[in-house]
Write a protein that holds these residues in place. Sequence first.
Motif, PDB file in Angstrom:
ATOM      1  N   ASP A   1       0.837  -1.200   0.000  1.00 40.94           N
ATOM      2  CA  ASP A   1       0.000   0.000   0.000  1.00 40.94           C
ATOM      3  C   ASP A   1       0.877   1.257   0.000  1.00 40.94           C
ATOM      4  O   ASP A   1       0.870   2.033   0.953  1.00 40.94           O
ATOM      5  CB  ASP A   1      -0.931  -0.018   1.213  1.00 40.94           C
TER       6      ASP A   1
ATOM      7  N   THR B   1       2.419   4.979  -0.801  1.00 40.80           N
ATOM      8  CA  THR B   1       1.924   6.327  -1.061  1.00 40.80           C
ATOM      9  C   THR B   1       2.370   6.748  -2.456  1.00 40.80           C
ATOM     10  O   THR B   1       3.256   6.122  -3.061  1.00 40.80           O
ATOM     11  CB  THR B   1       2.492   7.326  -0.043  1.00 40.80           C
ATOM     12  N   GLU B   2       1.797   7.822  -2.946  1.00 42.04           N
ATOM     13  CA  GLU B   2       2.219   8.338  -4.249  1.00 42.04           C
ATOM     14  C   GLU B   2       3.711   8.667  -4.224  1.00 42.04           C
ATOM     15  O   GLU B   2       4.447   8.368  -5.166  1.00 42.04           O
ATOM     16  CB  GLU B   2       1.421   9.579  -4.631  1.00 42.04           C
TER      17      GLU B   2
ATOM     18  N   ARG C   1      -0.687   6.292 -11.361  1.00 42.10           N
ATOM     19  CA  ARG C   1      -2.064   5.804 -11.176  1.00 42.10           C
ATOM     20  C   ARG C   1      -2.166   4.310 -11.475  1.00 42.10           C
ATOM     21  O   ARG C   1      -2.916   3.589 -10.811  1.00 42.10           O
ATOM     22  CB  ARG C   1      -3.033   6.592 -12.051  1.00 42.10           C
TER      23      ARG C   1
ATOM     24  N   GLU D   1      -0.945   2.532  -8.425  1.00 42.47           N
ATOM     25  CA  GLU D   1      -1.968   2.633  -7.377  1.00 42.47           C
ATOM     26  C   GLU D   1      -3.120   1.673  -7.672  1.00 42.47           C
ATOM     27  O   GLU D   1      -3.628   0.998  -6.767  1.00 42.47           O
ATOM     28  CB  GLU D   1      -2.482   4.076  -7.279  1.00 42.47           C
TER      29      GLU D   1
ATOM     30  N   GLU E   1      -4.366  -1.575  -5.336  1.00 36.95           N
ATOM     31  CA  GLU E   1      -5.748  -1.830  -4.919  1.00 36.95           C
ATOM     32  C   GLU E   1      -6.193  -3.226  -5.336  1.00 36.95           C
ATOM     33  O   GLU E   1      -6.792  -3.956  -4.548  1.00 36.95           O
ATOM     34  CB  GLU E   1      -6.679  -0.778  -5.522  1.00 36.95           C
TER      35      GLU E   1
END
Length: 165
Positions: free
Chosen positions: A120, A122-123, A145, A148, A152
Motif C-alpha cells: 500500500d 503512497t504516491e 495511477r 496505485e 488496490e
Amino acid sequence: MSQEITLTVNGTDHELSVEPRSLLIHVLRDELGYTGPNVGCESSMCGACTVHLDGKAVKSCTMLAVQADGRAVTTVEGLADDGEFHPIQEGFQEEHGLQCGYCTPGMMMTATELLERNPDPTESEIREALEGNLCRCTGYQNIVRAVENAAEKMQEPAVADGGSE
C-alpha cells in the motif's frame, strides 16, 4: 572461451553456453527470445531492461549472464499467470500508463517488486521507487495511477476472502 550456465526464466530452465562478457539482457533477448525487457541506455540509467532476479528488480543491461547462473529470472512475460494479466499489467492498461511502451516492461517489473515489499505505497513512495526508470513520453501521472490501481487490485482478494465468512 564459453561458459555453461543454467537460467530459470519465467519458470522454464535453460542450459546454455555464453561468453563470460555476455550481458544478461542480450542473453535473454537474443539467445532465449524473451523480448519484453528492452535495451535502452546500456548503462543502467533508464530501467527499460529491468527484470527480477530471485524476486529482486535488477537492471539486466549491466549484469553479466554468468552472474545469474543457477538463479531465477522473471521478465515481464512471466508476470501473467496462465493467460491472466498480473494486476500491474491490468493497471497499466486501465490507467493508460504507457504511450510508446518502450519503458513499460521495466516500469512494471520495478513496480511489481515495490508492491511485493510495500502493498500500500503512497504516491511519493511509488515515485521514489520508479526514479530509476525513465519514460520519455509521459508525465508519469498515469504510470503512478497504474501502480496505485495495481496495489488496490492486489489487496482485493484478501478483502474479499476475509469478508466472505
